[in-house]
Design a protein around this motif. Structure first.
Motif, PDB file in Angstrom:
ATOM      1  N   ARG A  64     -18.653 -16.846 -28.939  1.00  0.00           N
ATOM      2  CA  ARG A  64     -20.004 -16.551 -28.574  1.00  0.00           C
ATOM      3  C   ARG A  64     -20.368 -15.887 -27.265  1.00  0.00           C
ATOM      4  N   GLU A  65     -18.678 -15.713 -26.916  1.00  0.00           N
ATOM      5  CA  GLU A  65     -18.477 -14.446 -25.250  1.00  0.00           C
ATOM      6  C   GLU A  65     -18.841 -13.093 -25.705  1.00  0.00           C
ATOM      7  N   ILE A  66     -18.774 -13.067 -26.599  1.00  0.00           N
ATOM      8  CA  ILE A  66     -18.595 -11.398 -28.023  1.00  0.00           C
ATOM      9  C   ILE A  66     -19.739 -10.904 -27.476  1.00  0.00           C
ATOM     10  N   ALA A  67     -19.476  -9.554 -26.977  1.00  0.00           N
ATOM     11  CA  ALA A  67     -21.487  -9.059 -26.316  1.00  0.00           C
ATOM     12  C   ALA A  67     -21.417  -7.629 -27.415  1.00  0.00           C
ATOM     13  N   GLU A  68     -20.350  -7.693 -28.188  1.00  0.00           N
ATOM     14  CA  GLU A  68     -20.947  -6.811 -29.138  1.00  0.00           C
ATOM     15  C   GLU A  68     -21.331  -7.469 -30.688  1.00  0.00           C
ATOM     16  N   ILE A  69     -22.805  -6.960 -31.156  1.00  0.00           N
ATOM     17  CA  ILE A  69     -23.158  -7.366 -32.286  1.00  0.00           C
ATOM     18  C   ILE A  69     -23.449  -6.308 -33.477  1.00  0.00           C
ATOM     19  N   ASN A  70     -23.129  -7.271 -34.734  1.00  0.00           N
ATOM     20  CA  ASN A  70     -24.432  -6.782 -36.211  1.00  0.00           C
ATOM     21  C   ASN A  70     -25.520  -5.998 -35.823  1.00  0.00           C
ATOM     22  N   THR A  71     -25.544  -5.852 -35.748  1.00  0.00           N
ATOM     23  CA  THR A  71     -26.928  -5.182 -35.747  1.00  0.00           C
ATOM     24  C   THR A  71     -27.450  -5.066 -37.371  1.00  0.00           C
ATOM     25  N   GLY A  72     -26.410  -5.464 -38.567  1.00  0.00           N
ATOM     26  CA  GLY A  72     -26.642  -5.642 -39.929  1.00  0.00           C
ATOM     27  C   GLY A  72     -26.173  -4.491 -40.822  1.00  0.00           C
ATOM     28  N   ILE A  73     -26.684  -3.452 -40.191  1.00  0.00           N
ATOM     29  CA  ILE A  73     -26.719  -1.764 -40.940  1.00  0.00           C
ATOM     30  C   ILE A  73     -26.032  -1.499 -40.921  1.00  0.00           C
TER      31      ILE A  73
ATOM     32  N   VAL B  31     -27.147   0.224 -46.408  1.00  0.00           N
ATOM     33  CA  VAL B  31     -27.897  -0.884 -46.375  1.00  0.00           C
ATOM     34  C   VAL B  31     -28.826  -0.935 -44.978  1.00  0.00           C
ATOM     35  N   LEU B  32     -29.678  -0.984 -45.110  1.00  0.00           N
ATOM     36  CA  LEU B  32     -30.884  -1.115 -44.095  1.00  0.00           C
ATOM     37  C   LEU B  32     -31.586  -2.437 -44.228  1.00  0.00           C
TER      38      LEU B  32
END
Ligand code: UD1
Ligand code: CA
Length: 453
Positions: free
Chosen positions: A159-168, A96-97
């Motif tokens: 919200r302190e977590i710095a690793e995020i979901n790029t969505g891909i 998924v892009l």
């Protein structure tokens, strides 16, 4: 592998009538960049989910290998992916892009799909200094992904977590329909989140894996004109870097824009503020002066193009000299060693070996032989108000300054045209051609003077 590109969102913050994914980056729609990258992965199915501006998006990127799924209402990323289900193959994974994330590299996507394999659920993640706004990757004490929580649904600690979901993401396809059907929209945004599939995949025993891009910019999306402008600079800097790596000399890598493909030979020099569009080829030892615009053109070896020259749909031979301020319009074909100087416009014309038009001329719909000298102010009068006609000037003609050639007309080889001549009849080889007119000098003429107040 199936690839589904989500592109139904409206892009409110672009403040534009144009659907977001059609805004150009490097001269082409954002979505076209994503499609190009997708194609390098050889997907067996390639689906674009469209919604806002669906007709315009479809028209802009229609191709035999692309299928479209329409999402009538934008009810969330999970709902968007569900629209593509009838068009994808359940037996292979689905990548998924996002249509508004244009700079992801194929190598990054391959790393993600390799990590996930046939059965894993893969998430492309990145750790950001400022993760505000993104979905966060929640891991357990052992470091295993537990779920993804959206900014708006996250606790203060999350919200302190710095690793995020790029969505891909990449997901097994067979169970996907069940997972998507089970999504609930009881969250802060009232949407069916694709991110909630992670927990179901984990519960069903699929390994949840993550991969990271080489470069953070690969995961940046476009939601505003500021972000679009930033990504344009990232893109252009990448292009400049690859030109430098290939040996091209750039006066300033921050001041070149390539909107298409620029192919350079050895020892090419490009001065500041040049724009290249479409397919442009510069052979060995070409020098481009500052502020030139060159679109769909091939430039021969050793040619020098001076400042402010514009070239479109044209070809130039070797060892030619153009500009400053020359303009080659579509269909201009210049042989080797041609000189086209300042304020000379050439359109739909062939100019033969070594011929020169150095100053202030219009050469349109013409065939100019070799060794021709076109004097300053020469005009081919190619247009009769309804139709265009050709001017033919054979080899070694000398065209005096301020000549008009009223087409259709043919000037034979070796002809000399006197300055200020209007040529409206064909001229045989080796003639001198001039219009009879007399010069009158009158004595005692009083030039008007301004009245003193
Ligand atoms: C999404 C992710 C978030 C992630 C972020 C990365 C979800 C629930 N959240 O959030 O975890 O950090 O992307 O940028 O998935 N789209 C549709 N139809 C819809 C909704 C969206 O096609 O109904 C498309 C949009 O056009 C866009 C993409 O999906 O290309 C992402 O949508 P967007 O609303 O920007 O998602 P975010 O809220 O940013
Ligand atoms: Ca977004």
């Amino acid at each position: 592998m199936n690839i589904v590109i989500l592109a139904a969102g409206m892009g409110k913050r672009m403040h534009s009538a144009l659907p977001k994914v059609l805004h150009p980056l490097a001269g082409r729609p954002l979505l076209s960049h994503v499609l190009d990258t997708a194609r390098t992965l050889d997907p067996t199915r390639l689906v674009v989910v469209i919604g806002h501006g669906a007709d315009a998006v479809r028209a802009a990127v229609a191709a035999p290998d692309v299928q479209f799924a329409v999402q009538e209402q934008q009810l969330g990323t999970g709902h968007a992916l569900a629209q593509a289900l009838p068009l994808i193959d359940p037996n292979v994974p689905t990548l998924v892009l996002y249509g508004d994330v244009p700079l992801t590299r194929a190598s990054t996507l391959r790393r993600l799909t390799d990590a996930a394999g046939r059965n894993g659920y893969g998430i492309l993640t990145v750790t950001l200094d400022d993760p505000t706004g993104y979905g966060r990757i929640v891991r357990d004490a052992a470091g295993k992904v537990v779920r993804i929580v959206e900014q708006k649904d996250a606790s203060a600690a999350e919200r302190e977590i710095a690793e995020i979901n790029t969505g891909i993401v990449v997901t097994p396809t067979a169970p996907l329909a069940g997972w998507l059907a089970a999504l609930k929209n009881d969250n802060a945004q009232g949407e069916f989140y694709l991110t909630d599939v992670v927990e179901q995949a984990k519960a069903a025993g699929h390994p949840i894996v993550t991969a990271q891009p080489d470069d953070e910019a690969e995961t940046l999306g476009v939601n505003s004109k500021q972000q679009l402008a930033e990504l344009e600079r990232v893109y252009q800097r990448n292009v400049a870097d690859s030109l430098l790596v290939a040996g091209v000399t750039l006066a300033d890598p921050a001041r070149i824009d390539v909107r298409g493909t620029l192919t350079c030979g050895r020892d090419v020099f490009i001065d500041v503020n040049c724009v290249f569009e479409g397919d442009v080829t510069l052979a060995d030892n070409v020098t481009i002066g500052p502020n030139c615009v060159i679109r769909n053109a091939a430039i021969g070896a050793g040619t020098r193009i001076d400042a402010y020259t514009h070239i479109e749909d044209a070809s130039v031979g070797a060892q030619a000299v153009l500009g400053p301020y020359a303009r080659l319009r579509p269909g201009a074909k210049l042989a080797d060693e041609v000189h086209v100087g300042n304020f000379v416009e050439v359109k739909n014309a062939n100019i033969g070996h070594g011929s020169k038009a150095n100053h202030l001329s219009y050469v349109g719909d013409a065939d100019i032989g070799a060794g021709v000298n076109i004097g300053a102010g020469t005009i081919t009068c190619n247009y009769d108000g309804a139709n265009k006609h050709r001017t033919v000037i054979e080899d070694n003609v000398f065209v005096g300054s301020d000549t008009q050639l009223v087409a259709p007309v043919r000037v034979g080889r070796g002809v000399t045209i006197a300055a200020g001549t209007t040529v409206w009849k064909d001229v045989a080889d080796d003639m001198l051609v001039l219009n009879e007119k007399s010069q009158v000098s009158k004595a005692g003429y009083a030039r008007p003077v301004k009245k003193k107040k």
